[in-house]
Design a protein around this motif. Structure first.
Motif, PDB file in Angstrom:
ATOM      1  N   ALA A 215      71.552 -41.145  -5.034  1.00  0.00           N
ATOM      2  CA  ALA A 215      72.795 -41.790  -5.486  1.00  0.00           C
ATOM      3  C   ALA A 215      73.019 -43.114  -4.770  1.00  0.00           C
ATOM      4  O   ALA A 215      73.546 -44.066  -5.353  1.00  0.00           O
ATOM      5  N   SER A 216      72.609 -43.188  -3.496  1.00  0.00           N
ATOM      6  CA  SER A 216      72.839 -44.405  -2.716  1.00  0.00           C
ATOM      7  C   SER A 216      71.991 -45.569  -3.199  1.00  0.00           C
ATOM      8  O   SER A 216      72.430 -46.725  -3.145  1.00  0.00           O
ATOM      9  N   ILE A 217      70.765 -45.296  -3.672  1.00  0.00           N
ATOM     10  CA  ILE A 217      69.889 -46.392  -4.108  1.00  0.00           C
ATOM     11  C   ILE A 217      70.046 -46.684  -5.600  1.00  0.00           C
ATOM     12  O   ILE A 217      69.448 -47.639  -6.101  1.00  0.00           O
ATOM     13  N   ALA A 218      70.812 -45.868  -6.308  1.00  0.00           N
ATOM     14  CA  ALA A 218      70.956 -46.041  -7.759  1.00  0.00           C
ATOM     15  C   ALA A 218      71.453 -47.436  -8.151  1.00  0.00           C
ATOM     16  O   ALA A 218      70.990 -47.987  -9.161  1.00  0.00           O
ATOM     17  N   PRO A 219      72.399 -48.056  -7.399  1.00  0.00           N
ATOM     18  CA  PRO A 219      72.877 -49.394  -7.815  1.00  0.00           C
ATOM     19  C   PRO A 219      71.831 -50.496  -7.714  1.00  0.00           C
ATOM     20  O   PRO A 219      72.063 -51.608  -8.201  1.00  0.00           O
ATOM     21  N   GLY A 220      70.703 -50.244  -7.057  1.00  0.00           N
ATOM     22  CA  GLY A 220      69.685 -51.278  -6.926  1.00  0.00           C
ATOM     23  C   GLY A 220      69.208 -51.772  -8.284  1.00  0.00           C
ATOM     24  O   GLY A 220      68.796 -50.977  -9.125  1.00  0.00           O
ATOM     25  N   LYS A 221      69.234 -53.077  -8.486  1.00  0.00           N
ATOM     26  CA  LYS A 221      68.886 -53.641  -9.787  1.00  0.00           C
ATOM     27  C   LYS A 221      67.378 -53.740 -10.003  1.00  0.00           C
ATOM     28  O   LYS A 221      66.918 -53.853 -11.136  1.00  0.00           O
TER      29      LYS A 221
END
Length: 569
Positions: A215-221
């Motif tokens: 969940a923490s790395i999910a925003p990485g584009k």
């Protein structure tokens, strides 16, 4: 509620073949009639009809064979395959490295579209919902894995699809249950260190921390941003040994998956347009640690080939230089090995640079051997890669069209120095032999514009390079002998030794030049050296030579060295 019943027709189309599902129907008579028609029309050599009954409580089918006919024994028995990987039967089985690798290959296109890894899919409820909503992607993946597995295990495709479908449903249900309970940690809110310390004793810590990391790395584009987020989490890992080990393990799995993909590595290194040689050099530096950095400082050739790492790649390199994340180092190393064992050119536009990059990679990986790869794997990979440097297409690109024959031989010697494996060394010797024995080489040397002394010095340099090339004696000795023959022709054309003997120069100076020719320093071994040696000994025995040579200790030392060399020979 009464049990649901249907009938399945399986056929065997040729001797030794596996049973394959032909049709399913709820009408018993129709299934039996179709089975008989398949035999009569020659569409099958054996048929089997089974009754499938669904248990409403367990939701599992019970199968009973009600009709078989034809060559039901399958004719010639098929060789039993052993050591098959066990089927995944529990949700936890899908989280293993083998299962995640299989998931990544089956859903590669879908994962690429959503910029995700198998690890993230198994830990993110939002990705699971998207996959289920896609409709056919999951079903196609199950079919792709069920067909070869059924063939290998002698099971029906239909049965395996039902097995895998049930496994997927239980895995999804477990993830969604934890999500709805609020059991999945929010690392951005709670903090990674605190969450790891809280879950360190939980038996499900790997799954729960994995969900928090996903969940923490999910925003990485992009992949580079996801790697940066993972490194941020690693920097925030707790100091308590047990909690730290759990935290770093949760980071290592997605990091290894991203690094192990071509897209992930290219994004990290910013090497979208880079050739394979530059990419492999960067990957080797990324995983090589202090051993490769030390080699870069000492070897100019390695330093020229190894690109600088910056940004996220430099941060990751600093982490990999320690003892943490061994799986990530192994993932990078395996990528390097895989490419070295492939056929893609390292430097498609520059064959000479390809040799230099191969040399730099060999030195760097050997320096880091044991830390990232076994030495025997490195040797095997470079032996395989060496074969690609010895085909006609590469040799033509390496030699070009504008080099002289001597320059071509020098380049082939450089190639021979850098290929590995006895067979490859022998092939390099054949290429060298074709050039050294060619009439073109003899003609260019004898008719070239350089002075005879320069030509003889060039031949001597070629001989020394051949001896250092790593070829076996049986391969390089005939080549050295041929170079000596050409040198003899050049000396005979110019009568160099005779002119040197008659030259109006001091005896020590003449003796020094003759001895250097005799010892293979100023000219090649062979006829030239033999003539120079004979003249040097003759001059040294003249009555006037003793007095003149006594005043030149340097010349006397050269003379003693020549005599000792002759005695040793």
């Amino acid at each position: 509620m009464s049990d649901q019943v249907h009938y399945e027709l399986f056929v065997r189309r040729k001797p030794g073949a596996q049973w394959t599902l032909d049709m399913a129907t709820e009408i018993r008579a129709y299934a039996l009639q179709t089975a008989e028609e398949a035999l009569e029309q020659g569409r099958a050599i054996a048929v089997r009809v089974s009754k499938e009954t669904l248990d409403p409580e367990s939701r599992e089918y019970k199968s009973i064979s009600i009709f078989t006919k034809g060559q039901v024994d399958g004719g010639k028995p098929k060789k039993v395959q052993e050591d098959l990987d066990p089927l995944c039967v529990q949700p936890a089985d899908l989280y293993t490295a083998h299962a995640r690798d299989r998931i990544g290959r089956l859903l590669e296109a879908w994962l690429d579209r959503h910029n995700a890894t198998p690890f993230e899919l198994l830990h993110r409820p939002d990705l699971v919902e998207k996959l289920e909503a896609s409709g056919t992607d999951l079903q196609h993946a199950l079919q792709k894995i069920a067909i070869p597995e059924a063939e290998a295990r002698g099971m029906s495709v239909h049965e395996l699809i039902r097995t895998f479908q049930g496994l997927v449903e239980r895995t999804v249900a477990n993830l969604m249950k934890q999500f709805k309970r609020g059991a999945l940690p929010d690392l951005d809110r709670e903090g990674f260190a605190r969450a790891a310390e809280r879950l360190a004793a939980d038996p499900d810590r790997a799954f729960l921390l994995g969900a928090g990391v996903a969940a923490s790395i999910a925003p990485g584009k992009n992949w580079s941003e996801k790697i940066a987020r993972l490194i941020d989490l690693a920097d925030a890992a707790p100091s308590d040994p047990k909690a730290r080990a759990a935290a770093l393990a949760a980071i290592e799995t997605p990091l290894a998956e991203i690094i192990g993909s071509k897209a992930g590595m290219a994004d990290l290194l910013g090497a979208g347009d880079a050739d394979l040689g530059t990419t492999l050099a960067a990957m080797t530096r990324l995983a090589g640690g202090a051993q490769v950095e030390g080699l870069i400082r000492m070897e100019a050739g390695v330093r020229t080939c190894m690109p600088e790492l910056s940004g996220t790649a430099k941060r990751l390199s600093d982490w990999l230089a320690g003892e943490d994340f061994p799986a990530v180092r192994m993932s990078i190393a395996q990528r390097v090995l895989k490419e070295l064992n492939g056929v893609r050119r390292l430097k498609p536009a520059d064959a000479e640079a390809e040799i230099e990059y191969l040399r730099a990679l060999a030195m760097s990986l050997t320096a880091a051997a044991g830390r990232i790869l076994p030495p025997e794997d490195i040797t095997s990979a470079f032996t395989t890669r060496s074969k690609t440097l010895l085909n006609g297409e590469f040799i033509e690109a390496l030699l070009g069209r504008d080099r002289s024959s001597r320059e071509e031989i020098l380049m082939l010697i450089r190639l021979a120095e850098n290929v590995m494996g006895a067979v490859n060394k022998r092939m390099a010797a054949r290429w060298l032999s074709a050039n050294v024995l060619a009439l073109r080489f003899e003609r260019e040397l004898r008719q070239g514009p350089d002075s005879p002394a320069s030509k003889l010095a060039a031949l001597a340099a070629l001989q020394r390079a051949l001896v250092r090339s790593g070829l076996v004696v049986e391969d390089y000795e005939p080549l050295c002998a041929r170079l000596g023959e050409v040198g003899g022709m050049i000396e005979a054309d110019a009568r160099l030794v005779a002119m040197l003997v008659r030259a109006p120069a001091p005896l020590p100076q003449k003796m020094a030049l003759l001895i250097k020719l005799a010892m293979g320093e100023a000219g090649p071994t062979g006829p030239v050296a033999d003539r120079a040696k004979a003249e040097a000994i003759r001059l040294a025995r003249t009555p006037e030579a003793r007095e003149e040579l006594a005043g030149s200790p340097e010349t006397m030392d050269l003379l003693k060295g020549m005599v000792q060399q002759k005695a040793a020979a």
